[in-house]
Scaffold this motif. Sequence first.
Motif, PDB file in Angstrom:
ATOM      1  N   LEU A 233       0.823  -1.219   0.000  1.00  0.00           N
ATOM      2  CA  LEU A 233       0.000   0.000   0.000  1.00  0.00           C
ATOM      3  C   LEU A 233       0.853   1.263   0.000  1.00  0.00           C
ATOM      4  O   LEU A 233       0.547   2.225  -0.708  1.00  0.00           O
ATOM      5  CB  LEU A 233      -0.917   0.019   1.225  1.00  0.00           C
ATOM      6  CG  LEU A 233      -2.192  -0.790   1.134  1.00  0.00           C
ATOM      7  CD1 LEU A 233      -3.018  -0.617   2.401  1.00  0.00           C
ATOM      8  CD2 LEU A 233      -3.014  -0.384  -0.070  1.00  0.00           C
TER       9      LEU A 233
ATOM     10  N   CYS B  31      -4.468  -8.025  -1.861  1.00  0.00           N
ATOM     11  CA  CYS B  31      -5.775  -7.908  -1.193  1.00  0.00           C
ATOM     12  C   CYS B  31      -6.348  -9.292  -0.911  1.00  0.00           C
ATOM     13  O   CYS B  31      -6.881  -9.549   0.173  1.00  0.00           O
ATOM     14  CB  CYS B  31      -6.751  -7.112  -2.052  1.00  0.00           C
ATOM     15  SG  CYS B  31      -6.380  -5.359  -2.193  1.00  0.00           S
TER      16      CYS B  31
ATOM     17  N   SER C  55      -8.409  -8.270   2.250  1.00  0.00           N
ATOM     18  CA  SER C  55      -8.748  -6.847   2.236  1.00  0.00           C
ATOM     19  C   SER C  55      -9.774  -6.580   1.133  1.00  0.00           C
ATOM     20  O   SER C  55      -9.473  -6.024   0.082  1.00  0.00           O
ATOM     21  CB  SER C  55      -7.483  -6.007   2.021  1.00  0.00           C
ATOM     22  OG  SER C  55      -7.809  -4.633   2.045  1.00  0.00           O
TER      23      SER C  55
ATOM     24  N   MET D 220     -10.504  -2.808  -0.116  1.00  0.00           N
ATOM     25  CA  MET D 220      -9.483  -2.299  -1.030  1.00  0.00           C
ATOM     26  C   MET D 220      -9.619  -2.976  -2.397  1.00  0.00           C
ATOM     27  O   MET D 220      -9.468  -2.331  -3.434  1.00  0.00           O
ATOM     28  CB  MET D 220      -8.090  -2.531  -0.445  1.00  0.00           C
ATOM     29  CG  MET D 220      -6.975  -2.001  -1.297  1.00  0.00           C
ATOM     30  SD  MET D 220      -7.019  -0.212  -1.357  1.00  0.00           S
ATOM     31  CE  MET D 220      -5.496   0.138  -2.194  1.00  0.00           C
TER      32      MET D 220
END
Length: 187
Positions: free
Chosen positions: A29, A54, A59, A62
Amino acid sequence: LACGTTITTATYNTIIAACEKGSQWQLVLEVYNEMQAQGVPPDRTTYAALLKACDNVGSWQMALQLLEEMQAKGCLVTIDYYNCAVSACEKGSQWAAAVCLVGQMHTKGILLNTATYNAAMGACLRAGQWEEVLRLLADMRVHAAPPDLTTYSTAMSACEIGQDWQQAMRLVQEMQARGLSLNELCE
């Protein structure tokens, strides 16, 4: 880096991929944010590495954001990108988001594969949405995606939750007709 050195998309992609492979989600990120801050445009390789990261950590928010970003930028979003997002939804126990992605894929004419359905079914099972698991299995049949052992295991677990022994027995018969063995489920 020396003053005036320009970092290209390919360089950022290499760094992002290395961080992803090293399970350094936060660094992925940070590098992506730095890439954006420097005005370096992401490409499909960038998005593939980001979505894989991800998926690895579940995640899902995201992942959905990245899919939207790709679409907004006119990138071709293929089944592989969607599968990462659906799998991230599964790991994040977000059954409704996973089912929504399946619907989007149908709307866009993307042919779903066994991995797509298995991830969406897994998300539904985690949330106790056993009827949705069976609905996805029916959808899978309609769209000719071949069920595998994971598919049947998930569907049978859904039948257990829903106390639908008759459907479980039909699944056993279907497995046998496809040449799959119950013993393989137990291995």
